[in-house]
Design a protein around this motif. Sequence first.
Motif, PDB file in Angstrom:
ATOM      1  N   GLN A 138       5.148 -11.790 -77.926  1.00 36.51           N
ATOM      2  CA  GLN A 138       5.939 -11.234 -76.829  1.00 36.51           C
ATOM      3  C   GLN A 138       5.298 -11.502 -75.469  1.00 36.51           C
ATOM      4  N   THR A 139       4.001 -11.831 -75.458  1.00 34.81           N
ATOM      5  CA  THR A 139       3.301 -12.059 -74.188  1.00 34.81           C
ATOM      6  C   THR A 139       3.533 -13.461 -73.628  1.00 34.81           C
ATOM      7  N   ILE A 140       4.219 -14.314 -74.382  1.00 39.48           N
ATOM      8  CA  ILE A 140       4.447 -15.691 -73.931  1.00 39.48           C
ATOM      9  C   ILE A 140       5.483 -15.705 -72.813  1.00 39.48           C
ATOM     10  N   ASP A 141       5.218 -16.489 -71.782  1.00 37.60           N
ATOM     11  CA  ASP A 141       6.175 -16.692 -70.695  1.00 37.60           C
ATOM     12  C   ASP A 141       7.061 -17.881 -71.059  1.00 37.60           C
ATOM     13  N   ALA A 142       8.331 -17.623 -71.359  1.00 38.37           N
ATOM     14  CA  ALA A 142       9.243 -18.667 -71.825  1.00 38.37           C
ATOM     15  C   ALA A 142       9.532 -19.715 -70.766  1.00 38.37           C
ATOM     16  N   SER A 143       9.269 -19.419 -69.513  1.00 38.96           N
ATOM     17  CA  SER A 143       9.541 -20.389 -68.451  1.00 38.96           C
ATOM     18  C   SER A 143       8.447 -21.435 -68.324  1.00 38.96           C
ATOM     19  N   HIS A 144       7.335 -21.241 -69.021  1.00 40.29           N
ATOM     20  CA  HIS A 144       6.226 -22.190 -68.974  1.00 40.29           C
ATOM     21  C   HIS A 144       6.097 -22.921 -70.310  1.00 40.29           C
ATOM     22  N   VAL A 218      11.981 -13.513 -76.439  1.00 38.09           N
ATOM     23  CA  VAL A 218      11.167 -14.649 -76.010  1.00 38.09           C
ATOM     24  C   VAL A 218      11.785 -15.955 -76.481  1.00 38.09           C
ATOM     25  N   ARG A 225      15.683 -23.083 -72.212  1.00 39.11           N
ATOM     26  CA  ARG A 225      14.929 -24.018 -71.369  1.00 39.11           C
ATOM     27  C   ARG A 225      14.791 -25.379 -72.027  1.00 39.11           C
TER      28      ARG A 225
END
Length: 279
Positions: A138-144, A218, A225
């Motif tokens: 859950q800590t992953i930034d999906a935009s990166h 996430v 993306r």
Amino acid sequence: MAHRRTFSARFPDMHHVALDSPPLTPMPNLAPFDFSRKPRAQWIRMTFLALFSLMAVSAYVLFLSPPVLHPIAFDHSDHPGPSRWTPDALRLAAMRNHRPPPPGTTTASRPQIRLNETEELGALSSFIASLPQNMIPQTIDASHPLDPQLVLDFDTRGPHAEEELAAVMDDVWARNPVMLYSKIHSPISREIKQTLASLYLKPAPTIVEVDERPDEHVLTPLLFRLTKQRELPILLVGGKVVGAPKDIKELAVLGTLQSAITAAGGVVDGARKKKAKKL
């Protein structure tokens, strides 16, 4: 002590032997052997030394000798992330406890491989299709871009990382020529599933119900993306987006969908049961 003399047929002249003569068979010399019991104090001393040696060896094995297997620690207050024994926690704990390469290797000095969006989608799909327990933290930034080591099961800094990545890309779409990221409570998702079911594909389509997964919040923006789509479901054939969800049924009517599946290695009507021949 003299031996007792007896008469026998084997020695007929034994009656000529005097009773006070030396024995015919010499007695063994038992002087070097001491059959007397050792004193009680000596036995106690030897027992104490044996117990002390055993305790010393046990203490060395338990406290000084490094163990062969190291347990994975699940509670790290200094690391962010899930604290329960969820798939996220298991994978993150395994990453934290990953042993560094042995000294003398050049792996640590190598840069990590970079994934383009096509490779990132393939690595993500391989990660999800391999085990249903595989979840995106859950800590992953999906935009990166994703960390390659998170979704790939080999050393992404190794000397053969590029070759292994290419093998993963070939393998994931060979095993999953048709992959559908679906929503179980979506009418259009049900229509696409019915369309795929009517094709009797072999191998069967790999269907991922995104809205039933703990990492839905996430995974959904991550798929948007990587596929440039704005809604679920997303149908991948050979790792490529077929089209908008509303167009998939029309593509099946035109035969375009079947051609794309065949080109990707799937077999249309391959799972249709053959009727038994009448005798």
